[in-house]
Scaffold this motif. Structure first.
Motif, PDB file in Angstrom:
ATOM      1  N   GLU A  74      26.565  34.244 -24.479  1.00  0.00           N
ATOM      2  CA  GLU A  74      26.880  34.600 -25.852  1.00  0.00           C
ATOM      3  C   GLU A  74      27.169  36.082 -25.949  1.00  0.00           C
ATOM      4  OE1 GLU A  74      23.778  33.361 -28.492  1.00  0.00           O
ATOM      5  OE2 GLU A  74      23.891  31.286 -27.821  1.00  0.00           O
ATOM      6  N   ALA A  75      28.101  36.440 -26.834  1.00  0.00           N
ATOM      7  CA  ALA A  75      28.426  37.847 -27.051  1.00  0.00           C
ATOM      8  C   ALA A  75      28.956  38.027 -28.463  1.00  0.00           C
ATOM      9  CB  ALA A  75      29.468  38.313 -26.037  1.00  0.00           C
ATOM     10  N   ALA A  76      28.796  39.230 -28.987  1.00  0.00           N
ATOM     11  CA  ALA A  76      29.347  39.581 -30.295  1.00  0.00           C
ATOM     12  C   ALA A  76      29.883  40.995 -30.216  1.00  0.00           C
ATOM     13  CB  ALA A  76      28.273  39.478 -31.373  1.00  0.00           C
ATOM     14  N   GLY A  77      30.927  41.249 -30.978  1.00  0.00           N
ATOM     15  CA  GLY A  77      31.508  42.581 -30.960  1.00  0.00           C
ATOM     16  C   GLY A  77      32.621  42.710 -31.979  1.00  0.00           C
ATOM     17  N   THR A  78      33.559  43.600 -31.683  1.00  0.00           N
ATOM     18  CA  THR A  78      34.645  43.932 -32.596  1.00  0.00           C
ATOM     19  C   THR A  78      35.985  43.619 -31.947  1.00  0.00           C
ATOM     20  OG1 THR A  78      33.292  45.720 -33.479  1.00  0.00           O
ATOM     21  CG2 THR A  78      35.637  45.810 -33.976  1.00  0.00           C
ATOM     22  N   VAL A  79      36.869  42.986 -32.699  1.00  0.00           N
ATOM     23  CA  VAL A  79      38.209  42.663 -32.207  1.00  0.00           C
ATOM     24  C   VAL A  79      39.014  43.962 -32.080  1.00  0.00           C
ATOM     25  CG1 VAL A  79      40.368  41.434 -32.675  1.00  0.00           C
ATOM     26  CG2 VAL A  79      38.167  40.365 -33.247  1.00  0.00           C
ATOM     27  N   LEU A  80      39.490  44.241 -30.862  1.00  0.00           N
ATOM     28  CA  LEU A  80      40.291  45.440 -30.610  1.00  0.00           C
ATOM     29  C   LEU A  80      41.790  45.138 -30.624  1.00  0.00           C
ATOM     30  CD1 LEU A  80      38.244  47.096 -27.724  1.00  0.00           C
ATOM     31  CD2 LEU A  80      38.116  47.541 -30.190  1.00  0.00           C
ATOM     32  N   ALA A  81      42.161  43.942 -30.186  1.00  0.00           N
ATOM     33  CA  ALA A  81      43.582  43.564 -30.142  1.00  0.00           C
ATOM     34  C   ALA A  81      43.665  42.048 -30.051  1.00  0.00           C
ATOM     35  CB  ALA A  81      44.272  44.215 -28.943  1.00  0.00           C
ATOM     36  N   ARG A  82      44.809  41.501 -30.426  1.00  0.00           N
ATOM     37  CA  ARG A  82      45.017  40.055 -30.296  1.00  0.00           C
ATOM     38  C   ARG A  82      46.409  39.803 -29.756  1.00  0.00           C
ATOM     39  NH1 ARG A  82      46.258  37.316 -36.014  1.00  0.00           N
ATOM     40  NH2 ARG A  82      47.990  38.672 -36.568  1.00  0.00           N
ATOM     41  N   GLY A  83      46.511  38.741 -28.959  1.00  0.00           N
ATOM     42  CA  GLY A  83      47.779  38.358 -28.378  1.00  0.00           C
ATOM     43  C   GLY A  83      48.582  37.472 -29.315  1.00  0.00           C
ATOM     44  N   GLU A  84      49.732  37.054 -28.830  1.00  0.00           N
ATOM     45  CA  GLU A  84      50.581  36.156 -29.608  1.00  0.00           C
ATOM     46  C   GLU A  84      49.871  34.831 -29.852  1.00  0.00           C
ATOM     47  OE1 GLU A  84      54.677  35.655 -28.313  1.00  0.00           O
ATOM     48  OE2 GLU A  84      54.374  37.365 -26.977  1.00  0.00           O
ATOM     49  N   ASP A  85      50.242  34.183 -30.931  1.00  0.00           N
ATOM     50  CA  ASP A  85      49.730  32.852 -31.275  1.00  0.00           C
ATOM     51  C   ASP A  85      48.225  32.823 -31.502  1.00  0.00           C
ATOM     52  OD1 ASP A  85      52.297  31.812 -31.120  1.00  0.00           O
ATOM     53  OD2 ASP A  85      52.074  31.310 -28.996  1.00  0.00           O
ATOM     54  N   VAL A  86      47.648  33.935 -31.953  1.00  0.00           N
ATOM     55  CA  VAL A  86      46.226  33.962 -32.291  1.00  0.00           C
ATOM     56  C   VAL A  86      46.110  34.008 -33.803  1.00  0.00           C
ATOM     57  CG1 VAL A  86      44.091  35.308 -32.188  1.00  0.00           C
ATOM     58  CG2 VAL A  86      45.526  35.106 -30.162  1.00  0.00           C
ATOM     59  N   ASN A  87      45.384  33.059 -34.358  1.00  0.00           N
ATOM     60  CA  ASN A  87      45.149  33.001 -35.791  1.00  0.00           C
ATOM     61  C   ASN A  87      43.661  33.105 -36.074  1.00  0.00           C
ATOM     62  OD1 ASN A  87      47.922  32.468 -36.552  1.00  0.00           O
ATOM     63  ND2 ASN A  87      47.609  30.449 -35.660  1.00  0.00           N
ATOM     64  N   GLY A  88      43.292  33.670 -37.190  1.00  0.00           N
ATOM     65  CA  GLY A  88      41.894  33.742 -37.588  1.00  0.00           C
ATOM     66  C   GLY A  88      41.153  34.962 -37.110  1.00  0.00           C
ATOM     67  N   PHE A  89      41.813  35.826 -36.362  1.00  0.00           N
ATOM     68  CA  PHE A  89      41.208  37.065 -35.892  1.00  0.00           C
ATOM     69  C   PHE A  89      42.119  38.225 -36.269  1.00  0.00           C
ATOM     70  CE2 PHE A  89      39.663  33.847 -32.965  1.00  0.00           C
ATOM     71  CZ  PHE A  89      38.313  34.175 -32.836  1.00  0.00           C
ATOM     72  N   GLU A  90      41.543  39.286 -36.817  1.00  0.00           N
ATOM     73  CA  GLU A  90      42.296  40.481 -37.135  1.00  0.00           C
ATOM     74  C   GLU A  90      41.641  41.663 -36.427  1.00  0.00           C
ATOM     75  OE1 GLU A  90      45.113  40.476 -38.780  1.00  0.00           O
ATOM     76  OE2 GLU A  90      44.985  38.382 -39.358  1.00  0.00           O
ATOM     77  N   VAL A  91      42.442  42.640 -36.038  1.00  0.00           N
ATOM     78  CA  VAL A  91      41.903  43.849 -35.412  1.00  0.00           C
ATOM     79  C   VAL A  91      40.894  44.475 -36.380  1.00  0.00           C
ATOM     80  CG1 VAL A  91      42.463  46.167 -34.588  1.00  0.00           C
ATOM     81  CG2 VAL A  91      43.954  44.231 -34.020  1.00  0.00           C
ATOM     82  N   GLY A  92      39.728  44.798 -35.860  1.00  0.00           N
ATOM     83  CA  GLY A  92      38.659  45.386 -36.653  1.00  0.00           C
ATOM     84  C   GLY A  92      37.617  44.378 -37.105  1.00  0.00           C
ATOM     85  N   ASP A  93      37.924  43.070 -37.019  1.00  0.00           N
ATOM     86  CA  ASP A  93      36.954  42.044 -37.383  1.00  0.00           C
ATOM     87  C   ASP A  93      35.718  42.132 -36.497  1.00  0.00           C
ATOM     88  OD1 ASP A  93      38.615  40.977 -39.323  1.00  0.00           O
ATOM     89  OD2 ASP A  93      39.117  39.162 -38.206  1.00  0.00           O
ATOM     90  N   ALA A  94      34.568  41.910 -37.097  1.00  0.00           N
ATOM     91  CA  ALA A  94      33.312  41.830 -36.335  1.00  0.00           C
ATOM     92  C   ALA A  94      33.032  40.366 -36.056  1.00  0.00           C
ATOM     93  CB  ALA A  94      32.169  42.440 -37.134  1.00  0.00           C
ATOM     94  N   TRP A  95      32.805  40.022 -34.791  1.00  0.00           N
ATOM     95  CA  TRP A  95      32.515  38.642 -34.388  1.00  0.00           C
ATOM     96  C   TRP A  95      31.310  38.616 -33.506  1.00  0.00           C
ATOM     97  CZ3 TRP A  95      34.631  34.217 -36.114  1.00  0.00           C
ATOM     98  CH2 TRP A  95      35.791  34.332 -36.885  1.00  0.00           C
TER      99      TRP A  95
END
Length: 95
Positions: A74-95
């Motif tokens: 298990e891990a949690a952190g912050t979205v730094l970047a997303r590739g093509e065809d990724v939905n539901g995640f934005e840069v800066g989101d905490a997960w």
């Protein structure tokens, strides 16, 4: 060289140990591929599945990776970047 907490053979809690693990090649600008998300991990955890894997009762569940194996699924952190065809995640989101 860093260290990881894991196990070098199947067994009970007594087989847990720290072991040396080579540092990954530093990539100053990692880019996630299609369908991937790059996350800076802030916290990681060990859950009951990790202990089940360590016991050896479900060896194929983790793809049969060689020993030593790292504990912590298990891990949690912050979205730094997303590739093509990724939905539901934005840069800066905490997960």
């Amino acid at each position: 060289m860093g260290q990881a907490w894991g196990f070098g053979r199947y067994g009970g809690p007594e087989v847990r140990e720290f072991f040396d693990r080579p540092d990954p090649d530093p990539d100053p600008d990692p880019v996630p591929g299609r369908g991937e998300v790059l996350i800076r991990v802030d916290v990681a955890g060990v859950n009951p599945l990790d202990h089940l894997l360590r016991s050896g009762l479900v060896d194929g569940l983790d793809g049969g990776r060689p020993f030593p194996r790292v504990l912590g699924m298990e891990a949690a952190g912050t979205v730094l970047a997303r590739g093509e065809d990724v939905n539901g995640f934005e840069v800066g989101d905490a997960w």
